[in-house]
Design a protein around this motif. Structure first.
Motif, mmCIF file in Angstrom:
data_model
loop_
_atom_site.group_PDB
_atom_site.id
_atom_site.type_symbol
_atom_site.label_atom_id
_atom_site.label_comp_id
_atom_site.label_asym_id
_atom_site.label_seq_id
_atom_site.Cartn_x
_atom_site.Cartn_y
_atom_site.Cartn_z
ATOM 1 N N TYR A 1 -2.786 -2.809 1.571
ATOM 2 C CA TYR A 1 -3.672 -2.565 0.428
ATOM 3 C C TYR A 1 -3.662 -1.097 0.021
ATOM 4 C CZ TYR A 1 -5.354 -7.318 0.704
ATOM 5 O OH TYR A 1 -5.424 -8.678 0.700
ATOM 6 N N PHE A 2 -3.543 -0.200 0.993
ATOM 7 C CA PHE A 2 -3.473 1.217 0.653
ATOM 8 C C PHE A 2 -2.182 1.511 -0.120
ATOM 9 C CE2 PHE A 2 -3.078 5.811 1.792
ATOM 10 C CZ PHE A 2 -4.214 6.235 1.120
ATOM 11 N N GLU A 3 -1.084 0.925 0.306
ATOM 12 C CA GLU A 3 0.180 1.086 -0.429
ATOM 13 C C GLU A 3 0.063 0.508 -1.836
ATOM 14 O OE1 GLU A 3 3.174 -0.710 2.058
ATOM 15 O OE2 GLU A 3 2.906 0.809 3.620
ATOM 16 N N GLU A 4 -0.616 -0.606 -1.965
ATOM 17 C CA GLU A 4 -0.815 -1.207 -3.290
ATOM 18 C C GLU A 4 -1.699 -0.324 -4.170
ATOM 19 O OE1 GLU A 4 0.620 -3.824 -4.830
ATOM 20 O OE2 GLU A 4 1.908 -3.898 -3.067
ATOM 21 N N LEU A 5 -2.693 0.319 -3.583
ATOM 22 C CA LEU A 5 -3.513 1.262 -4.334
ATOM 23 C C LEU A 5 -2.654 2.409 -4.854
ATOM 24 C CD1 LEU A 5 -6.178 2.551 -5.343
ATOM 25 C CD2 LEU A 5 -6.417 3.538 -3.042
ATOM 26 N N VAL A 6 -1.809 2.957 -4.009
ATOM 27 C CA VAL A 6 -0.922 4.056 -4.408
ATOM 28 C C VAL A 6 0.011 3.591 -5.519
ATOM 29 C CG1 VAL A 6 0.938 5.582 -3.622
ATOM 30 C CG2 VAL A 6 -1.100 5.229 -2.191
ATOM 31 N N ARG A 7 0.582 2.400 -5.370
ATOM 32 C CA ARG A 7 1.458 1.845 -6.405
ATOM 33 C C ARG A 7 0.706 1.739 -7.733
ATOM 34 N NH1 ARG A 7 1.589 -2.487 -8.995
ATOM 35 N NH2 ARG A 7 0.132 -3.531 -7.607
ATOM 36 N N PHE A 8 -0.496 1.203 -7.704
ATOM 37 C CA PHE A 8 -1.314 1.044 -8.904
ATOM 38 C C PHE A 8 -1.568 2.396 -9.587
ATOM 39 C CE2 PHE A 8 -5.747 1.233 -10.502
ATOM 40 C CZ PHE A 8 -5.605 0.422 -11.620
ATOM 41 N N LEU A 9 -1.950 3.404 -8.806
ATOM 42 C CA LEU A 9 -2.241 4.716 -9.380
ATOM 43 C C LEU A 9 -0.979 5.380 -9.951
ATOM 44 C CD1 LEU A 9 -4.798 6.003 -6.720
ATOM 45 C CD2 LEU A 9 -5.299 5.146 -9.034
ATOM 46 N N VAL B 1 10.246 8.877 -3.193
ATOM 47 C CA VAL B 1 10.396 8.093 -1.968
ATOM 48 C C VAL B 1 9.203 8.499 -1.101
ATOM 49 C CG1 VAL B 1 11.900 7.576 -0.021
ATOM 50 C CG2 VAL B 1 12.897 8.185 -2.246
ATOM 51 N N ILE B 2 8.193 7.623 -1.080
ATOM 52 C CA ILE B 2 6.880 8.023 -0.576
ATOM 53 C C ILE B 2 6.521 7.351 0.740
ATOM 54 C CG2 ILE B 2 4.417 8.107 -1.108
ATOM 55 C CD1 ILE B 2 5.198 8.051 -4.084
ATOM 56 N N GLU B 3 6.097 8.184 1.670
ATOM 57 C CA GLU B 3 5.500 7.742 2.932
ATOM 58 C C GLU B 3 3.994 7.722 2.704
ATOM 59 O OE1 GLU B 3 5.531 6.552 6.884
ATOM 60 O OE2 GLU B 3 7.305 7.028 5.715
ATOM 61 N N VAL B 4 3.336 6.614 3.036
ATOM 62 C CA VAL B 4 1.906 6.449 2.802
ATOM 63 C C VAL B 4 1.196 6.345 4.148
ATOM 64 C CG1 VAL B 4 0.161 4.932 1.797
ATOM 65 C CG2 VAL B 4 2.306 5.306 0.587
ATOM 66 N N LYS B 5 0.187 7.193 4.330
ATOM 67 C CA LYS B 5 -0.611 7.185 5.557
ATOM 68 C C LYS B 5 -2.080 7.149 5.174
ATOM 69 C CE LYS B 5 2.886 8.016 8.387
ATOM 70 N NZ LYS B 5 3.450 6.903 9.126
ATOM 71 N N SER B 6 -2.766 6.068 5.526
ATOM 72 C CA SER B 6 -4.197 6.019 5.214
ATOM 73 C C SER B 6 -4.970 6.849 6.231
ATOM 74 C CB SER B 6 -4.702 4.577 5.163
ATOM 75 O OG SER B 6 -4.559 3.956 6.415
ATOM 76 N N VAL C 1 1.580 10.365 0.505
ATOM 77 C CA VAL C 1 0.211 10.155 0.045
ATOM 78 C C VAL C 1 -0.628 9.909 1.295
ATOM 79 C CG1 VAL C 1 -1.331 8.703 -1.310
ATOM 80 C CG2 VAL C 1 0.962 9.221 -2.175
ATOM 81 N N VAL C 2 -1.715 10.670 1.425
ATOM 82 C CA VAL C 2 -2.520 10.658 2.641
ATOM 83 C C VAL C 2 -3.980 10.365 2.309
ATOM 84 C CG1 VAL C 2 -3.245 12.040 4.619
ATOM 85 C CG2 VAL C 2 -0.985 12.380 3.649
#
Length: 184
Positions: free
Chosen positions: A3-11, A59-64, A123-124
């Motif tokens: 869901y955090f990755e989906e939030l980043v995608r949406f934004l 090319v994004i690494e996502v860390k909540s 994105v953190v």
């Protein structure tokens, strides 16, 4: 994390990017040997985001890390041993091989053109300590970075959207319309 990755995608899509999550890179056996991982599974990119006008692929690494101490600059430092998830930033050879294969596959697929610039990013959701050192670290390299303050700011702006059946927009509208204001 999905869901955090989906939030980043949406934004990112709100900022004009075409984005996808959980993209697997088809490294060959030889490429895996070259990066010192001959038996590893295909690397997964959390978020790919292409901006056609800018001709750039993030090319994004996502860390909540919302319920942990958070990401610290030392985790991304090339000398820090733990934290294999940060290899995209710490290992130039790995990044070069990964980006070459990723670009080749996406060009073959027709998703991007051959002149696109690939830019690593992160994105953190939570940072250990101050955001500024991480922002500076990424900016000095010409890399993409959003910390918690930027995320909150971007999400808060979605509260102004008209009706849409999107859980992120609902959450933003509930918070903003009931008095929450981001610090930044």
């Amino acid at each position: 994390m999905h869901y955090f990755e989906e939030l980043v995608r949406f934004l990112l899509e709100r900022d004009g990017f075409w984005a996808r999550t959980s993209h697997r890179v088809n490294l060959t056996k030889e490429e895996k040997r070259m990066i010192g991982r001959p038996s590893s599974p295909r690397p997964e990119i959390d978020v790919l985001a292409y901006h056609p006008r800018e001709n750039v692929l993030l090319v994004i690494e996502v860390k909540s890390y919302l319920d942990s101490p958070g990401v610290a600059l030392k985790h991304i430092d090339a000398e820090f041993v733990r934290g294999e998830g940060y290899r995209l930033f710490k290992d130039e050879k790995y990044r070069r091989i990964l980006f070459r294969r990723l670009k080749s596959d996406l060009v073959d697929e027709g998703a991007i053109n051959g002149t696109v610039s690939l830019v690593p990013g992160m994105v953190v959701g939570k940072i250990k300590g101050d955001e500024e050192p991480l922002e500076r670290f990424f900016a000095q390299r010409g890399w993409f970075f959003w910390g918690p303050s930027r995320l909150v700011e971007k999400l808060a702006r979605t509260a102004d959207m008209g009706y849409t059946d999107n859980p992120f927009v609902y959450a933003a509208k509930l918070l903003i319309r009931n008095g929450f204001r981001p610090n930044r």
